[in-house]
Structure formats: structure tokens, C-alpha cells
Scaffold this active site. Structure first.
Site, PDB file in Angstrom:
ATOM      1  N   HIS A 205      21.229  27.773  44.344  1.00 40.98           N
ATOM      2  CA  HIS A 205      20.118  28.712  44.244  1.00 40.98           C
ATOM      3  C   HIS A 205      19.516  29.034  45.604  1.00 40.98           C
ATOM      4  O   HIS A 205      18.955  30.097  45.802  1.00 40.98           O
ATOM      5  CB  HIS A 205      19.068  28.200  43.257  1.00 40.98           C
ATOM      6  CG  HIS A 205      19.458  28.497  41.859  1.00 40.98           C
ATOM      7  ND1 HIS A 205      19.564  27.530  40.891  1.00 40.98           N
ATOM      8  CD2 HIS A 205      19.840  29.651  41.280  1.00 40.98           C
ATOM      9  CE1 HIS A 205      19.964  28.095  39.774  1.00 40.98           C
ATOM     10  NE2 HIS A 205      20.142  29.378  39.978  1.00 40.98           N
TER      11      HIS A 205
ATOM     12  N   CYS B 143      42.745  36.351  41.915  1.00 35.94           N
ATOM     13  CA  CYS B 143      41.332  36.198  41.553  1.00 35.94           C
ATOM     14  C   CYS B 143      40.793  34.830  41.945  1.00 35.94           C
ATOM     15  O   CYS B 143      39.678  34.483  41.586  1.00 35.94           O
ATOM     16  CB  CYS B 143      41.111  36.457  40.064  1.00 35.94           C
ATOM     17  SG  CYS B 143      41.903  35.248  39.005  1.00 35.94           S
TER      18      CYS B 143
HETATM   19  C1  PEP Z   1      41.721  29.737  39.696  1.00 42.92           C
HETATM   20  O1  PEP Z   1      42.166  28.701  39.224  1.00 42.92           O
HETATM   21  O2  PEP Z   1      42.052  30.189  40.816  1.00 42.92           O
HETATM   22  C2  PEP Z   1      40.731  30.534  38.943  1.00 42.92           C
HETATM   23  C3  PEP Z   1      40.362  31.722  39.345  1.00 42.92           C
HETATM   24  O3  PEP Z   1      40.196  29.981  37.824  1.00 42.92           O
HETATM   25  P1  PEP Z   1      39.032  28.848  37.870  1.00 42.92           P
HETATM   26  O4  PEP Z   1      38.577  28.736  39.298  1.00 42.92           O
HETATM   27  O5  PEP Z   1      38.002  29.317  36.929  1.00 42.92           O
HETATM   28  O6  PEP Z   1      39.788  27.633  37.397  1.00 42.92           O
END
Ligand code: PEP
Ligand code: MG
Length: 548
Positions: A184, A480
């Protein structure tokens, strides 16, 4: 100790004397069991009510994001399940403060198990636990006043309620010893436009009143800086702001090669729809499920998905189906105890035991998508084989979803990327887990972080394999995981053939501006350099050198 480093979470440069705020006092030792459980419980409930009222009051006096955070915290302190747990701890022989600490710790452990995304929320629960205990013990829980001149606040960590109780009018920057990029402190500093460096453990030794130069972009603190260092940092900051402001709109390399720039979200996150991005590349839906006694209903889910889709109307939203199980247990869907939770029933695998959970979620996403003009897609986490892909795609399409993909987090799915892409519309590389499973190194273990470094050439080799399969079949392959948020690494990923990058909204402007300054051919050159490096450190240093 002239130069300290931490994590820069809110950019900008500031220069002023430090003012340390000590917000916690030693709690008195209390022995259990208590003689009168009912009386002790009543005292605890009164303390909780006082803390909740104080948080509400601070929320009313604050604005925007901070007010929302404080209201949410007031609700946590009023949670009846928490109160039940405290009573249970009193009955089992704990002291008053011991019961409060144990019950909050139980809530915090559930959050910590939910993965790194929730880790910063654990610190919030610890703060609430302290506030209730301190109130019980009659200790003050407000911040002492700051000096009457411009200063840089230094603290071990700052909870939202602390921020609300500090007069920030003369604060020019914040340094905390603890906390991460989603703490935060980071959120609030950003919303106030204050430069901030968190996770700066050496700040513990910073004396009070010493002049420091805080660089919230680089994540550095320079003690007693030379005038030339201050001028240089201010000039760099000005030109960085101009560069970031100059790049807007869809992601493009300098020569116009398109790279979709998307954001990762993990709650409804009001206001994120305003972000200059092409949509959501990863909507983590765990928050709907964790720490609940019953599964979220179809209608409840539809409502939440609708809100998110409405915020990103006309843009892409990729919803990731529930990534729970094993180390993120669901109270309403128990699984067996497993010796290796990361290798167990997690992600899509939980649907083997609880198929209805996945079906209801897919139905909710499909129903919400039908009434929205967002470009909705779904993807499954922790997929390992083409067969699992086909099964997931059949299910999702059967329920009415059109665009269906999978995450590549397990090396096996990358090794068979072409076969996987024969069945689904896209692959999104979750480089956090992909690194963990490639190096057989727990991503949460501080001692093994060098393995899960996203610059590891072996990880980049897997990215290349997946991207090649996508290019051959003309199907998008995006990233991602955290790798996408490092501007220099983002160039490497694009050079490897990645078509979209999804990251925290705050990382996006720097990635966009970096992309706009380099051609696709340069990105390909950086990718070759990174792939041929002997290790992650050399890959990072070489590319950063080339990028300049
Ligand atoms: C990952 O594993 O790169 C991902 C995007 O999922 P999380 O970080 O939620 O496991
Ligand atoms: Mg993952």
C-alpha cells in the site's frame, strides 16, 4: 553507506532531510489462559470496534484509493469469522493478545498461500492485528508528528492507516525498509505522486535528519549527495517524464511492428479501465474464491465479470479461470494433503475433482460476455498437455465462449506448443511459473531467486520455442508473467516473436516508450544476444548495454 538500493515504486526525484517515523511499540507480554473468557472476549470486541471506527473515520477524511483501502480494512476488522476465531483461541487457552495475533495470523497465512500477488496484503493484516492488540493494551496507534519542514519519511513499513495519520503536506518522498511493488505504500505514494523506494532494508541504519536524494525510478537513495548528483538526477527525471508522456496509444516498435500492451488485474480494481492500454491480458480470478466458506454463485460471478468487462468495453479481456488448489486451498473444495503442492492438484487440474467449479465459472464469464462489448477470451492455468487443452477448449466453447487459450507455465506445454495451438486460439506464457518449473526452483524461496530470474537464457529459449510455434500457425503467443514488465526484457521478448505483453498497469508506460524507441530488427538482435549469454546476469547486462 552512500548509496542504498531498494525497489523504486513511484518515480520522481526528491531531496530533503530524513524523518524517521516509529509506528510500533513493544506489546506487553500477556499469559493465557484468561480467567473470564466472556469478559476478555468483550474487551477484544470493543477494541476491534474502536479500530474499525477509527479506520472508517480516517477513510472519510482521506480521498480516492486510500479511502477505499481503509474502508476495506475496517470491514476485515469487523469480520464475524475473525471474531469467531479469536473466541476459539481464547477458549483454547490463549491470552487476549495471543488470541488476536493467532486469528489474524491464520487469515494472513491463507493470503500468503494465495501466492506472491497477495503477499503484500499479509503486511496489512499484520498491521490490523497490531492495531487491535495495541488498543487492547492501551498503547497509542497514531503516528507521532513530523518535523515542521520538508522531509523524506523513513519507516519500517507504512500501513494504509499510518499513511492516513501522517500529515503528508511536507513529505517529499517515502522510503520503507519492507514492502514490495504492490504494497500500500507503493499504491498510495503513486496516487500522491510522491517518489518512493520500498524494500530498502539498509534504510534501517539511516540516521534521522541526514540529507538524502531519493530516486523513485531507479530505486536508489543517495546519502549526502553532491550538488551535481542532485542536478543530474533531476535532469534525468525530467527527460524520463517527457519520454513517457510522448508515447501513447497501441504498442508499436519504432518501425511500426504492433505489440499489444495489456494489463494484469487481480480484483475489480476500480479506475483501471482508464489506463492507456489495449485491454487485460491476465484477469486473475482467485480473489473470488479464496478465503471463503462457499463457492461464489453464478450470479455473483456474472456481476463481477460484467463490471470488469464494462470498464474495458471495446477492448480485449482475457479471463484466467481459477488457479487454486494445493498451496492455494479452497475451504469449500478440499483436496488431499500433498507432499509437493506445486506439483499437485492446482490450476486446471482441480477441475478433475470439482468439474462444476470450472463449469460455473465458464458459464458466468460467457453470460457476462454476452451482454458486453468487450472482446472476452478465457484461458486455463497450469495446462500440461495438448489433450488437456482440447478438453478445456471443448468445455469453454460448449458453454458459448468463442476465444479460448491456455497458459504455458509448464515446460511440457511449450515443448508441444504446435500441438497445443492446433486446439486453441492463443498461448499466454506465465513466465513466473514457467521459470519455477523449468528450474525446479520454488519461486517463493529467496535463496533460489537466481534460478527464477526471467533473464535466464533457458527460459528465453522456451519463450522462443512457443513464439516460433505461434508464428508458424499464425496464432498469438503473449507473455503475462513478470518478464513482460522489464522494459529491456520486453524488447527481447518481442525480438523472440512474442505478440503481446501483459503487465501491471504501472509498468506499461515505460515498456511502451522503450518499444517506440527500437525497431523490430534491433529487438531481434537483443534476443540473439540474450539467448547466447551464458547466464541471466550476462544476458541482462549485455542487453541493457546494447539498449543504452
Ligand atoms: C505466471 O505464472 O507467470 C502467472 C502469470 O501466473 P501467476 O503469477 O498468477 O501464477
Ligand atoms: Mg502462474
Amino acid at each position: 553507506m552512500r548509496r542504498l538500493s531498494g525497489i523504486g515504486v513511484s518515480s520522481g526525484v526528491a531531496f530533503a532531510p530524513t524523518a524517521r517515523v516509529v509506528l510500533r511499540q513493544q506489546l506487553p507480554a500477556e499469559a493465557g489462559p484468561v480467567a473470564d473468557i466472556e469478559a476478555a472476549n468483550a474487551q477484544i470486541v470493543t477494541a476491534m470496534e474502536a479500530v474499525a471506527a477509527d479506520l472508517q473515520h480516517r477513510a472519510q477524511q482521506s480521498g480516492g484509493e486510500l479511502a477505499a483501502v481503509l474502508t476495506a480494512q475496517a470491514m476485515i476488522v469487523s469480520d464475524p469469522v475473525l471474531k469467531q476465531r479469536i473466541l476459539g483461541a481464547l477458549e483454547s487457552g490463549e491470552s487476549r493478545i495471543g488470541s488476536v495475533t493467532a486469528a489474524f495470523a491464520e487469515f494472513a497465512a491463507a493470503l500468503a498461500a494465495a501466492g506472491p500477488y497477495f503477499a503484500d496484503r499479509v503486511a496489512d493484516l499484520e498491521d490490523l492485528s497490531y492495531r487491535v492488540s495495541a488498543t487492547l493494551a492501551g498503547l497509542p496507534v497514531v503516528a507521532p508528528p513530523l518535523p515542521p519542514y520538508e522531509c523524506v519519511v523513513v519507516a519500517r513499513d507504512l500501513a494504509p492507516a499510518d499513511v492516513a495519520s501522517i500529515d503528508l503536506s511536507r513529505v517529499v518522498a517515502i522510503i520503507t525498509e519492507e514492502g514490495g511493488p504492490t504494497s500500500h505504500t507503493a499504491i498510495v505514494a503513486k496516487s500522491l505522486g510522491l517518489p518512493a523506494v520500498v524494500g530498502c532494508s539498509d534504510a534501517a541504519a539511516l540516521p534521522d535528519g541526514v540529507t538524502v536524494l531519493v530516486d523513485g525510478h531507479r530505486g536508489t537513495v543517495t546519502v549526502n549527495p553532491e550538488p551535481s548528483e542532485v542536478t543530474q538526477a533531476q535532469d534525468d527525471d525530467r527527460s524520463l517524464r517527457m519520454r513517457l508522456a510522448a508515447a501513447t496509444g497501441p504498442g508499436r516498435t519504432r518501425d511500426g511492428h504492433p505489440v499489444q500492451l495489456l494489463v494484469n488485474i487481480g480484483t475489480k480494481q476500480d479506475g483501471l479501465g482508464e489506463t492507456d492500454c489495449e485491454g487485460v491480458g491476465l484477469f486473475r480470478t482467485e480473489f473470488l474464491y479464496l478465503d471463503r466458506d462457499e463457492a461464489p454463485t453464478l450470479n455473483e460471478q456474472i456481476e463481477i465479470y460484467r463490471e470488469v468487462f464494462a470498464a474495458f468495453s471495446g477492448r480485449k479481456v482475457i479471463v484466467r479461470t481459477l488457479d487454486a488448489g494445493a498451496d492455494k486451498p479452497l475451504r469449500f473444495a478440499p483436496l488431499d494433503d500433498e507432499p509437493n503442492p506445486a506439483l499437485g492438484m492446482r490450476g486446471l487440474r482441480t477441475a478433475r475433482r470439482y468439474p462444476e467449479l470450472l463449469d460455473v465459472q465458464l458459464q458466468a464469464i460467457a453470460a457476462a460476455a454476452k451482454t458486453s462489448d468487450a472482446d472476452v477470451a478465457v484461458m486455463a492455468p497450469m495446462v500440461s498437455t495438448p489433450a488437456e487443452t482440447l478438453e478445456f477448449v471443448r468445455r469453454a466453447r460448449g458453454i458459448g465462449l468463442v476465444r479460448v487459450g491456455v497458459m504455458a507455465e509448464v515446460p511440457a506445454v511449450v515443448l508441444r506448443a504446435a500441438a497445443v495451438l492446433e486446439h486453441c486460439d492463443f498461448i499466454s506464457l506465465g513466465t513466473n511459473d514457467l521459470a519455477q518449473y523449468t528450474f525446479a526452483a520454488d519461486r517463493m524461496l529467496g535463496d533460489l531467486v537466481d534460478f527464477v530470474d526471467p533473464w535466464q537464457p533457458a527460459l528465453l529459449e522456451l519463450v522462443r520455442m512457443a513464439a516460433d510455434a505461434g508464428l508458424a500457425l499464425n496464432r498469438p503467443v503473449g507473455v503475462c508473467g513478470e518478464a513482460a514488465s522489464d522494459p529491456a526484457l520486453a524488447l527481447v521478448l518481442v525480438g523472440l516473436g512474442i505478440s503481446s505483453l501483459s503487465m501491471a498497469a504501472t509498468s506499461l508506460p515505460a515498456v511502451r516508450s522503450m518499444l517506440a524507441e527500437h525497431t523490430l530488427e534491433q529487438c531481434q538482435q537483443y534476443a540473439r544476444s540474450a539467448l547466447s549469454a551464458p547466464d541471466a546476469a550476462v544476458a541482462r547486462a549485455t542487453v541493457r548495454d546494447l539498449v543504452g
